[in-house]
Design an enzyme around this catalytic site. Structure first.
Site, PDB file in Angstrom:
ATOM      1  N   LYS A  27     -10.942  -3.005  -4.263  1.00  0.00           N
ATOM      2  CA  LYS A  27     -12.015  -2.035  -4.494  1.00  0.00           C
ATOM      3  C   LYS A  27     -11.476  -0.646  -4.765  1.00  0.00           C
ATOM      4  CE  LYS A  27     -13.566  -2.755  -0.046  1.00  0.00           C
ATOM      5  NZ  LYS A  27     -12.372  -2.929   0.789  1.00  0.00           N
ATOM      6  N   LYS A  57      -3.840  -8.426  -6.697  1.00  0.00           N
ATOM      7  CA  LYS A  57      -5.164  -8.903  -6.272  1.00  0.00           C
ATOM      8  C   LYS A  57      -6.218  -7.873  -6.688  1.00  0.00           C
ATOM      9  CE  LYS A  57      -5.978  -7.023  -1.714  1.00  0.00           C
ATOM     10  NZ  LYS A  57      -7.150  -6.994  -0.905  1.00  0.00           N
ATOM     11  N   LYS A  86       0.810  -1.226   0.000  1.00  0.00           N
ATOM     12  CA  LYS A  86       0.000   0.000   0.000  1.00  0.00           C
ATOM     13  C   LYS A  86       0.842   1.275   0.000  1.00  0.00           C
ATOM     14  CE  LYS A  86      -4.128  -2.085   1.874  1.00  0.00           C
ATOM     15  NZ  LYS A  86      -5.484  -1.789   2.014  1.00  0.00           N
TER      16      LYS A  86
HETATM   17  N1  AQP Z   1      -9.087  -9.994  -4.251  1.00  0.00           N
HETATM   18  C1  AQP Z   1      -9.512 -10.636  -3.164  1.00  0.00           C
HETATM   19  N2  AQP Z   1      -9.714 -11.971  -3.172  1.00  0.00           N
HETATM   20  C2  AQP Z   1     -10.164 -12.624  -2.069  1.00  0.00           C
HETATM   21  N3  AQP Z   1     -10.436 -11.992  -0.904  1.00  0.00           N
HETATM   22  C3  AQP Z   1     -10.255 -10.650  -0.859  1.00  0.00           C
HETATM   23  N4  AQP Z   1     -10.427  -9.747   0.106  1.00  0.00           N
HETATM   24  C4  AQP Z   1     -10.101  -8.514  -0.353  1.00  0.00           C
HETATM   25  N5  AQP Z   1      -9.707  -8.589  -1.619  1.00  0.00           N
HETATM   26  C5  AQP Z   1      -9.790  -9.902  -1.972  1.00  0.00           C
HETATM   27  C6  AQP Z   1     -10.946 -10.086   1.406  1.00  0.00           C
HETATM   28  O1  AQP Z   1     -12.112  -9.310   1.625  1.00  0.00           O
HETATM   29  C7  AQP Z   1     -12.230  -9.066   3.025  1.00  0.00           C
HETATM   30  C8  AQP Z   1     -12.421  -7.609   3.242  1.00  0.00           C
HETATM   31  O2  AQP Z   1     -11.250  -6.917   2.881  1.00  0.00           O
HETATM   32  P1  AQP Z   1     -11.178  -5.378   3.165  1.00  0.00           P
HETATM   33  O3  AQP Z   1     -12.145  -4.702   2.302  1.00  0.00           O
HETATM   34  O4  AQP Z   1     -11.359  -5.115   4.606  1.00  0.00           O
HETATM   35  O5  AQP Z   1      -9.709  -4.960   2.831  1.00  0.00           O
HETATM   36  P2  AQP Z   1      -8.776  -5.288   1.653  1.00  0.00           P
HETATM   37  O6  AQP Z   1      -8.266  -6.683   1.786  1.00  0.00           O
HETATM   38  O7  AQP Z   1      -7.735  -4.219   1.619  1.00  0.00           O
HETATM   39  O8  AQP Z   1      -9.732  -5.220   0.396  1.00  0.00           O
HETATM   40  P3  AQP Z   1      -9.571  -4.366  -0.903  1.00  0.00           P
HETATM   41  O9  AQP Z   1     -10.748  -4.641  -1.760  1.00  0.00           O
HETATM   42  O10 AQP Z   1      -8.224  -4.595  -1.504  1.00  0.00           O
HETATM   43  O11 AQP Z   1      -9.697  -2.895  -0.339  1.00  0.00           O
HETATM   44  P4  AQP Z   1      -8.766  -1.642  -0.558  1.00  0.00           P
HETATM   45  O12 AQP Z   1      -8.661  -1.488  -2.045  1.00  0.00           O
HETATM   46  O13 AQP Z   1      -9.466  -0.520   0.084  1.00  0.00           O
HETATM   47  O14 AQP Z   1      -7.457  -1.946   0.087  1.00  0.00           O
HETATM   48  C9  AQP Z   1     -10.957  -9.601   3.682  1.00  0.00           C
HETATM   49  O15 AQP Z   1     -11.241 -10.859   4.218  1.00  0.00           O
HETATM   50  C10 AQP Z   1      -9.997  -9.709   2.531  1.00  0.00           C
HETATM   51  O16 AQP Z   1      -9.029 -10.690   2.753  1.00  0.00           O
END
Ligand code: AQP
Length: 330
Positions: A198, A195, A113
């Site tokens: 969002k 990965k 990040k």
């Molecule tokens: N690509 C993914 N595949 C499988 N699991 C995923 N998770 C996130 N991306 C994937 C899982 O979703 C849950 C919630 O995650 P989060 O929204 O709290 O944070 P994150 O992992 O940082 O998700 P994002 O979408 O990548 O958000 P941003 O872009 O804001 O950083 C968790 O169980 C995570 O593992």
């Protein structure tokens, strides 16, 4: 009932990756565990957020949890918002005081990040401690998560162990990550080395749960694959195609082997079209329920009930920990 806890930060609109690693597991386990499902809105502000969009994303996240199949009528289901409970941040401070800074800056997510970024917040390093607090406050035994958050659950385990040893008692329960066998890391459709996220800058590689049919089809048909034309699951050499097979499996319930068999001898275009049809069918059904939920009082009722219940548990745990470390008067 043993406790299970997870949260999805409202840093944008939820994706099929968030569904696969987070929501799907809650739905599978919700009848068997006391479930703590929260919106970690404080985690979202590790990067700047527009306040109005944040409010909207919080409500939308809860609407999507329910539309996807989280059952708010279950007595053992507790839905709540992190920032409405002051004990998360308070416990986080105590745990932060026991966390070497290097342990945080070595984490994969911190490196990912902050790569090529300047002026990022200190919270991007410390938010895994807040996540440990989210988990440890409730003595959650199981934490369903995608692979990206596994290391953070391991930090929560380290902190629980460190605290219990230092203060000689069983203050915190050791949590365990629960990683799905398939779909623990849905990849970006355009760049499968990353990965799906969002908050990705290029949204062409991300399918949001609220995407229109037109966008879903366009994104799937435009997904990066390879040129050998053979449908085979091989994450190392065919990451794009393997990702499509994984998404197919998550949304169809078929195993990857069954899908490979189904499309034996077909071209990538045929697989993509079938996957786009499947996603459109599943996501439009979720979207129809979501619309009704957003227009009802289901969300507020569930969140009020969840806040009341979880605040009591968090307060008791925090008071115990606060006294144990010596804060306040004897
Ligand atoms: N690509 C993914 N595949 C499988 N699991 C995923 N998770 C996130 N991306 C994937 C899982 O979703 C849950 C919630 O995650 P989060 O929204 O709290 O944070 P994150 O992992 O940082 O998700 P994002 O979408 O990548 O958000 P941003 O872009 O804001 O950083 C968790 O169980 C995570 O593992």
């Amino acid at each position: 009932m043993e406790r299970l806890l997870t949260g999805l930060q409202p840093s944008g609109s939820l994706t099929i990756g968030n569904f696969s690693g987070g929501i799907r597991q809650v739905i599978d386990y919700q009848k068997n565990y006391e479930t703590f499902l929260f919106v970690p809105d404080m985690h979202a502000t590790t990067v700047p957020q527009d306040p109005y969009a944040l409010h909207r994303n919080i409500k939308s996240a809860v609407g999507l949890y329910i539309a996807c199949g989280v059952d708010v009528n279950l007595e053992n289901m507790h839905l709540y918002i992190q920032s409405e409970n002051l004990y998360h941040a308070n416990l986080s401070w105590i745990l932060e005081c026991m966390t070497p800074f290097g342990e945080l800056t070595r984490m994969h997510q911190f490196k990912e990040k902050t790569k090529n970024k300047e002026g990022f917040s200190a919270a991007l390093a410390t938010y895994p401690v807040l996540m440990a607090s989210d988990i440890l406050l409730y003595d959650a035994k199981y934490v369903p998560t995608g692979i990206d958050q596994k290391q953070h659950v391991e930090l929560a385990r380290n902190l629980a162990e460190r605290f219990n040893e230092r203060y000689k008692g069983d203050y915190f329960l050791m949590p365990e990550p629960v990683i799905p066998q398939i779909g623990a890391k849905i990849r970006d459709l355009k760049d499968p080395s990353k990965k799906m996220s969002k908050s990705a800058e290029n949204t062409k590689g991300t399918i949001f749960l609220l995407d229109s049919e037109k966008d879903i089809r366009k994104k799937i048909m435009g997904a990066t694959t390879d040129s050998d034309g053979i449908i085979k699951f091989d994450e190392e050499n065919k990451p794009g195609l393997s990702n499509l097979l994984t998404i197919y499996s998550v949304f169809s319930g078929l195993s990857v082997d069954e899908i490979v068999e189904k499309f034996k001898g077909c071209g990538y275009g045929e697989l993509k079209k079938s996957l786009a049809d499947l996603l459109c069918e599943k996501l439009t059904a979720i979207q129809a329920r979501y619309k009704e939920i957003m227009e009802s009082d289901i969300i507020d009722k569930a969140l009020d009930r969840g806040r009341e219940y979880t605040e009591k548990i968090a307060r008791e745990k925090y008071e115990l920990i606060r006294k144990t470390v010596g804060y306040g008067r004897i």
